[in-house]
Scaffold this motif. Structure first.
Motif, PDB file in Angstrom:
ATOM      1  N   LYS A 212      16.456  69.341 152.790  1.00  0.00           N
ATOM      2  CA  LYS A 212      15.060  69.778 152.742  1.00  0.00           C
ATOM      3  C   LYS A 212      14.085  68.612 152.604  1.00  0.00           C
ATOM      4  O   LYS A 212      12.875  68.836 152.512  1.00  0.00           O
ATOM      5  CB  LYS A 212      14.871  70.760 151.582  1.00  0.00           C
ATOM      6  N   SER A 214      11.740  65.555 153.686  1.00  0.00           N
ATOM      7  CA  SER A 214      10.920  65.380 154.885  1.00  0.00           C
ATOM      8  C   SER A 214      11.489  64.329 155.826  1.00  0.00           C
ATOM      9  O   SER A 214      11.104  64.274 156.997  1.00  0.00           O
ATOM     10  CB  SER A 214       9.494  64.991 154.486  1.00  0.00           C
ATOM     11  N   PRO A 217      14.912  65.417 159.075  1.00  0.00           N
ATOM     12  CA  PRO A 217      14.913  65.538 160.539  1.00  0.00           C
ATOM     13  C   PRO A 217      15.108  64.184 161.238  1.00  0.00           C
ATOM     14  O   PRO A 217      15.830  64.098 162.241  1.00  0.00           O
ATOM     15  CB  PRO A 217      13.532  66.128 160.838  1.00  0.00           C
ATOM     16  N   GLN A 243      19.304  69.127 165.123  1.00  0.00           N
ATOM     17  CA  GLN A 243      17.930  68.732 164.836  1.00  0.00           C
ATOM     18  C   GLN A 243      16.940  69.750 165.403  1.00  0.00           C
ATOM     19  O   GLN A 243      15.963  70.113 164.749  1.00  0.00           O
ATOM     20  CB  GLN A 243      17.674  67.349 165.439  1.00  0.00           C
ATOM     21  N   LYS A 246      17.482  73.257 163.256  1.00  0.00           N
ATOM     22  CA  LYS A 246      17.112  73.237 161.837  1.00  0.00           C
ATOM     23  C   LYS A 246      15.673  72.780 161.617  1.00  0.00           C
ATOM     24  O   LYS A 246      15.028  73.196 160.649  1.00  0.00           O
ATOM     25  CB  LYS A 246      18.071  72.328 161.050  1.00  0.00           C
ATOM     26  N   TYR A 247      15.185  71.933 162.523  1.00  0.00           N
ATOM     27  CA  TYR A 247      13.835  71.383 162.341  1.00  0.00           C
ATOM     28  C   TYR A 247      13.042  71.535 163.646  1.00  0.00           C
ATOM     29  O   TYR A 247      12.735  70.549 164.332  1.00  0.00           O
ATOM     30  CB  TYR A 247      13.929  69.907 161.937  1.00  0.00           C
ATOM     31  N   SER A 250       9.861  69.433 164.263  1.00  0.00           N
ATOM     32  CA  SER A 250       9.958  67.995 164.097  1.00  0.00           C
ATOM     33  C   SER A 250       9.271  67.269 165.256  1.00  0.00           C
ATOM     34  O   SER A 250       9.347  67.713 166.407  1.00  0.00           O
ATOM     35  CB  SER A 250      11.436  67.567 164.045  1.00  0.00           C
TER      36      SER A 250
END
Length: 305
Positions: A212, A214, A217, A243, A246-247, A250
């Motif tokens: 989690k 920052s 990613p 990537q 999940k993000y 990003s």
């Protein structure tokens, strides 16, 4: 008159007188032990004992003198050794400083080379540039090409293989001094020294331990890019897919999708790769123009047939 008895009487009287006077003139008794050294000198036994004692004393004096000489020699040798040790210590210190400077120069040049190979050369700190400040290395950076290096060969997109994106994202997030940031920075330092396997493992460890954060990613993104550089397309595809999933928001999303498509093509999964490349524009409407251009070129080369 009978003279004979008179003679005997006189003799007897003389004897009595002599006996009575004898004690007054008696000689002193002779001692039991007579000292003869003063008369005839020391005996052989006494002389031998004396000579033995003198020899022992001489030996002791000689031994003491020898020990003193040895101590003096040792002190002199110690002074010489101390002087030599100081000289060697100085020379070692000078050599250590030279080696340290050479190591920093080497690390700096290696970092700059890695920047060119990874496609991050010429970028500003915090915008994807590798940390090449080694505090003592070369001050003048080599002329870095604005274009990614061609040294890694041709990839599935017809361009360069294993060249990391020119904009890996702003490396901000955890505050300085945060343990997580320290772990991430260590991974970046490994990458700057072209220690790719260690850097890849470090980024993976950071992402798994701080999902989690920052910076997570970017860590996953670097895992995929390093795997892509190493032509490990399966691991690269897995990291890029992770990537994106999940993000999704990003900043590296579009680039990850581009590299995912290239990785799939590299694995021989042309259909899936081409579909991925074609979906970039619709999924990331704000995708950078250079990403869309690379995706179009890859599709023209691999998907038109």
């Amino acid at each position: 008159m009978n003279r004979r008895p008179m003679k005997w009487q006189l003799m007897a009287a003389a004897a009595v007188l002599a006996g009575s006077a004898a004690p007054a003139f008696a000689a002193p008794p002779v001692p039991q032990t007579v000292q003869i050294r003063g008369l005839f000198g020391e005996s052989d036994e006494e002389k031998a004992a004396r000579l033995k004692a003198e020899a022992r004393e001489n030996d002791q004096d000689a031994g003491i003198a020898e020990l003193r000489q040895r101590m003096s020699d040792l002190e002199q040798a110690l002074r010489i050794a101390n002087g030599t040790n100081e000289q060697l210590s100085h020379q070692l210190n000078v050599m250590s400083q030279r080696l340290d400077k050479q190591q920093k120069d080497y690390d700096y040049k290696l970092c700059e080379l890695s920047s060119q190979v990874l496609g991050t050369a010429g970028q500003a700190p915090g915008q994807g540039a590798l940390p090449c400040d080694f505090s003592g290395g070369s001050q003048a950076a080599p002329q870095a090409s604005a274009q990614p290096s061609q040294a890694m060969g041709s990839g599935p997109n017809g361009g360069t293989l294993g060249t990391l994106p020119a904009n890996p994202g702003v490396q901000a997030g955890a505050p300085a001094g945060d343990p997580a940031r320290g772990q991430y920075d260590e991974a970046m330092n490994l990458l700057a020294r072209a220690r790719y396997d260690e850097a890849r493992a470090a980024f993976r460890g950071f992402a798994d331990a701080n999902p989690k954060d920052s910076l997570a990613p970017q860590a996953v993104y670097w895992v995929g890019n390093i795997a892509f550089v190493q032509k490990d397309y399966a691991a690269a595809a897995s990291a890029f897919a992770e990537q994106i999933k999940k993000y999704p928001s990003s900043p590296q999303g579009a680039e990850s999708m581009l590299k995912l498509g290239q990785s799939l093509i590299g694995l021989g999964e042309k259909k899936e790769g081409c579909l991925t490349l074609g979906a970039i524009k619709s999924k990331y409407k704000q995708a950078p123009a250079n990403i869309l251009t690379q995706a179009a070129n890859a599709r023209d080369k691999f998907c038109a047939k």
